[in-house]
Enzyme design. Structure first.
Site, PDB file in Angstrom:
ATOM      1  N   GLU A  85       0.848  -1.053  -0.029  1.00 57.59           N
ATOM      2  CA  GLU A  85       0.034   0.061  -0.121  1.00 57.59           C
ATOM      3  C   GLU A  85       0.921   1.309  -0.083  1.00 57.59           C
ATOM      4  OE1 GLU A  85      -2.944  -0.030   3.296  1.00 57.59           O
ATOM      5  OE2 GLU A  85      -3.782  -2.058   2.465  1.00 57.59           O
ATOM      6  N   HIS A 110      -8.420  10.428   3.864  1.00 56.42           N
ATOM      7  CA  HIS A 110      -8.332   9.296   3.045  1.00 56.42           C
ATOM      8  C   HIS A 110      -8.600   9.793   1.571  1.00 56.42           C
ATOM      9  CE1 HIS A 110      -8.125   5.428   0.795  1.00 56.42           C
ATOM     10  NE2 HIS A 110      -7.612   4.815   2.018  1.00 56.42           N
ATOM     11  N   ARG A 121      -0.346   9.138   2.212  1.00 52.47           N
ATOM     12  CA  ARG A 121      -1.710   9.657   2.075  1.00 52.47           C
ATOM     13  C   ARG A 121      -1.927  11.048   2.262  1.00 52.47           C
ATOM     14  NH1 ARG A 121      -5.188   5.132   5.973  1.00 52.47           N
ATOM     15  NH2 ARG A 121      -5.175   3.343   4.473  1.00 52.47           N
ATOM     16  N   HIS A 149     -10.605  10.535   7.568  1.00 54.35           N
ATOM     17  CA  HIS A 149     -10.462   9.195   7.746  1.00 54.35           C
ATOM     18  C   HIS A 149      -9.873   8.728   9.189  1.00 54.35           C
ATOM     19  CE1 HIS A 149      -9.558   5.077   6.689  1.00 54.35           C
ATOM     20  NE2 HIS A 149      -8.584   4.925   6.542  1.00 54.35           N
ATOM     21  N   ARG A 186      -0.374   9.025   9.294  1.00 54.23           N
ATOM     22  CA  ARG A 186      -0.345   7.610   9.696  1.00 54.23           C
ATOM     23  C   ARG A 186       0.058   6.894   8.453  1.00 54.23           C
ATOM     24  NH1 ARG A 186      -4.323   3.110   8.891  1.00 54.23           N
ATOM     25  NH2 ARG A 186      -5.681   4.711   8.061  1.00 54.23           N
TER      26      ARG A 186
END
Length: 842
Positions: free
Chosen positions: A132, A253, A302, A363, A398
């Protein structure tokens, strides 16, 4: 008249019932249930009470699509996972917490599997790993393709229901913390919604309280969080006087299914794993706008992706972008991402034939209730775990799929700490703090103002306007009845007020906090944390310098040299961790009094070129050096006996730092010195000496910096900077021309370099339009011939590099042929260290 202060206690009826437990866990996601299960394992006579706002299986965990990140591949390492996490956290991760996460994570994940969680496997029975955004390795385990959270929740719920020592109260909204006369947590008040064995307001008496209430996404109008995520745990902690840290860092997100203008509430998430499998972002014209934004392009962290999407929406005047995974084909969508595929089809979108409309939405909260490595908060007996907590793992942003892992690792640590401490709180005392409630009708207004002024895009004007609107929302013309809707609205307003205040105070852009009026990261003034505590007068904010931060002058110097201070800090941390272990420097501890101080000189024992002085100084400073004074500069030639730097401070600290500081300094100075010899060998020619990727893991940036100190230049930093077609690529592609065309077709905008090892390959490479040609193991005669061919044939500028078989003795002859570069892998691969020592005075 000023607006009423944020209440320090919720207005509620007196508790009508009381229950006692060893531990009360508030929340039933991965963090809460893992605490309960682990404590029950440790304590045979345990009585654990889990209270959850909805049913046991509700909450944020079950919505997690992507997976759990853990080092399970033998080719992966905890250090690589640590590095990826630190990079995503943009300088504010607690390195100790991250190291705890990545080293204890694999074991915690295996224990989750032992509890019954079933993850996707290959046909050979191995765990199927994916990648990811922000991860440089495949280390994400998943279940049901894209239903990892649902599987984790299922396994934990079944295990909890089978454990007789765990009692569950569902449909229970936690209200406030109970404390004894010493201010220690001794339980909670809560309201059970509906009829049952217990209903209405009650109290739970417990030796320890664990907040595992999840996130606060409902503070925004559009979020991936479920309706229960109203920031109840953070609000309770604030009212109780606990410290909340870094609450301004809310992750949006980047790829949330766009359901049309004005859509609010929980929005469907399009997992990052979709991009991990090869989907990419495009605008309405089909342009892949992430190219060139970040080295990982569509797989960037992100915050980078969310900002890029928002910028593109601003530039084009659109309210959404697209995620294109049409090339997957229907079979892959149905097998790998069945949940996402079904949700898209439910909303009239077929990802197999059309791009998915997406936009960022709230998110994940990277900040929260400040907690240490054992989950302890600033209130004795109160623990926090999961998204409600700020353990320091996430920093300013994160890293994908670290959240479920954090819940597992730190939940187990909390259970073990409570078991070891066996706390004995006193009787709860009456809380005389002012009570209050917010009119529940203001909830949509709070969410709308937060989405307008405190979401992805922030500025002084937008945050001040939001703060004014939130103050106005505290007023109500009527008495507000105590009810679930009012309690939730009050929690939302409390969290929104503190978040907006912290976002207005942080005058920089870092991670998921993006200020339009302060568009850059500012390590000089803002490499630190904003801690907030709630008082009768309102929120009180304190700036706390980051514990791992090096002095700003060193950080600025490293940045100016093209190095990332956070990466250097992480490297120093790993080196010291290897050296010190748990016991520390036992020899220095045994032989040197703690109060003894002295000065020492860092001295060159051989002639050479110095590099890495700032890095070595950072090591001494990290371990407590009181004063440092450099006598030389990186890139300078020094002679044997020259003092490069003096250091003063505790003797123990200096000797403990010595090995790590000198390891780095002697190695980097050796690289610079060898580079200098090559540069001197070809002086007077037009050629330049440059390095390769033959570097030690984790040291690439520093070793390439040392090459620059020695007068050389750098080649590629990574495999993604430029395409370099080598002999094996040629063999695999069926010819050098075929390989060139394949790269050009796949990456039309990327520079292409081609390595050839025979003169007869040169014409074909020139015909294809190569921009740089690497002559591998050519003789001086053939090199000169190649230079002439290029001069006669090439229409555009073509750079030539000589590599392979070069020596210091032959370097000048090669350079005089007219090549542009001499590539010397030995500069970073096998340079001998320059002898440098630390001499203590007296």
């Amino acid at each position: 008249m000023s607006a009423p202060a944020i209440p320090l206690r919720l207005t509620a009826p007196a508790p009508g019932w009381t229950v006692e437990a060893d531990v009360v866990v508030v929340g039933s996601g991965v963090a809460g249930l893992t605490v309960a299960l682990r404590y029950a394992e440790l304590e045979p006579s345990a009585k654990v009470l889990v209270v959850t706002k909805d049913v046991l299986s509700a909450g944020s965990t079950r919505w997690a699509q992507g997976g759990i990140a853990a080092v399970l591949d033998p080719r992966d390492t905890p250090d690589e996972h640590l590095n990826d996490t630190l990079l995503a956290g943009v300088g504010l991760c607690d390195t100790r917490a991250v190291r705890t996460l990545v080293t204890e994570g694999p074991g915690a994940l295996r224990r989750l599997m032992a509890r019954g969680a079933r993850f996707d496997r290959t046909p050979e029975g191995e765990l199927q790993l994916t990648r990811e955004g922000g991860h440089r390795r495949r280390r994400i385990v998943h279940a049901g393709g894209d239903a990892t959270g649902a599987e984790v929740q299922r396994a934990l719920v079944e295990a909890a229901r089978a454990e007789q020592r765990i009692e569950v109260i569902e449909h229970a909204l936690v209200l406030d913390l109970l404390k004894d006369a010493r201010g220690r947590a001794t339980g909670v008040t809560l309201h059970v919604m509906g009829e049952g064995a217990r209903d209405g307001v009650g109290a739970v008496r417990a030796r320890a309280v664990v907040l595992a209430t999840g996130g606060m996404g409902q503070v925004y109008a559009a979020t991936t969080n479920p309706a229960v995520s109203t920031g109840d745990g953070v609000a309770l902690a604030l009212r109780a006087g606990a410290v909340v840290r870094d609450i301004e860092f809310v992750q949006f997100h980047p790829t949330v299914l766009w359901l049309g203008e004005g859509s609010t509430g929980q929005q469907p998430l399009i997992s990052e794993a979709v991009r991990g499998e090869g989907a990419y972002l495009v605008d309405h014209e089909g342009v892949r706008f992430m190219q060139g934004v970040h080295e990982l392009a569509d797989l960037a962290p992100r915050d980078v992706v969310a900002k890029a999407i928002t910028r593109r929406m601003q530039e084009t005047g659109r309210d959404h972008m697209y995620l294109d995974g049409r090339h997957f084909g229907r079979e892959k969508w149905e097998s790998r991402f069945p949940t996402i595929y079904a949700v898209c089809r439910e909303h009239g979108i077929d990802p197999a034939t059309e791009p998915i409309p997406i936009a960022p939405a709230a998110h994940y909260a990277s900040g929260g209730v400040r907690a240490d490595l054992h989950g302890r908060t600033s209130i004795e007996g109160l623990y926090a775990c999961g998204e409600v907590a700020c353990t320091g793992v996430h920093g300013a942003n994160r890293l994908a799929s670290n959240s479920l892992l954090e819940g597992l690792v730190f939940a187990e640590r909390i259970a073990e700490d409570i078991h070891a401490a066996r706390p004995t709180p006193g009787e709860p005392v009456e809380d005389r703090a002012a009570t209050g409630l917010v009119d529940p009708r203001v909830r949509p207004r709070i969410q709308a103002h937060m989405s307008t002024g405190a979401s992805v895009l922030r500025s002084r004007g937008s945050l001040l306007a939001t703060a004014r609107a939130l103050r106005d929302a505290r007023w109500t013309p009527v008495e507000v009845a105590a009810c679930t809707e009012a309690w939730e609205a009050t929690n939302l307003l409390t969290v929104a007020t503190v978040l907006t205040g912290a976002a207005a105070a942080r005058l920089e852009t870092r991670g998921s906090h993006w200020r339009e009026d302060y568009g850059t990261r500012d390590d000089n003034d803002w490499l630190g944390h904003l801690d907030v505590a709630l008082t009768e007068e309102g929120p009180r904010m304190t700036y706390t310098p980051h514990g791992d931060a090096m002095p700003s002058r060193l950080a600025q110097e490293l940045t100016a040299a093209g190095l990332d201070p956070a990466e250097v800090d992480a490297l120093i941390d790993r080196a010291l961790a290897e050296d010190l272990q748990e016991a520390g420097d036992v020899t220095s501890l045994a032989t040197i009094p703690a109060e003894q101080v002295c000065a020492g000189d860092v001295v060159a024992r051989k002639d050479g070129i110095v590099a890495g002085l700032a890095v070595a100084e950072a090591v001494f400073v990290r371990l407590g050096a009181a004063r440092t004074d450099r006598k030389a500069k990186d890139g300078e030639r020094v002679r044997a006996g020259d003092v490069l730097m003096t250091v003063e401070g505790p003797v123990r600290a200096m000797l403990t730092a010595e090995r790590t500081a000198l390891n780095l300094l002697t190695h980097l100075s050796g690289v610079a010195t060898l580079t200098g010899r090559w540069v001197e060998a070809i002086s007077g020619t037009a050629a330049r000496v440059r390095d390769s990727r033959k570097t030690l893991p984790g040291l690439r940036a520093l070793e390439k910096y040392a090459v620059r100190c020695g007068g050389g230049v750098n080649h590629r930093m990574s495999l993604s900077d430029a395409a370099l077609i080598k002999d094996n690529h040629v063999v695999a592609a069926g010819g050098v021309a075929e390989a060139f065309r394949a790269v050009r077709e796949r990456y039309p905008d990327l520079p292409i370099e081609v390595e050839i090892d025979r003169l007869d390959q040169l014409e074909a490479v020139l015909d294809e339009g190569a921009e740089e040609i690497l002559l591998d193991n050519f003789t001086i005669k053939d090199t000169a011939h190649a230079v002439q061919v290029v001069k006669n044939r090439a229409k555009n500028r073509v750079a030539l590099e000589a590599s392979g078989g070069l020596t210091l003795e032959s370097a000048r002859g090669v350079a005089e042929t007219g090549v542009d570069y001499l590539a010397v892998g030995a500069l970073t691969h096998s340079a001998p260290a320059l002898d440098i020592a630390l001499d203590l005075r007296g």
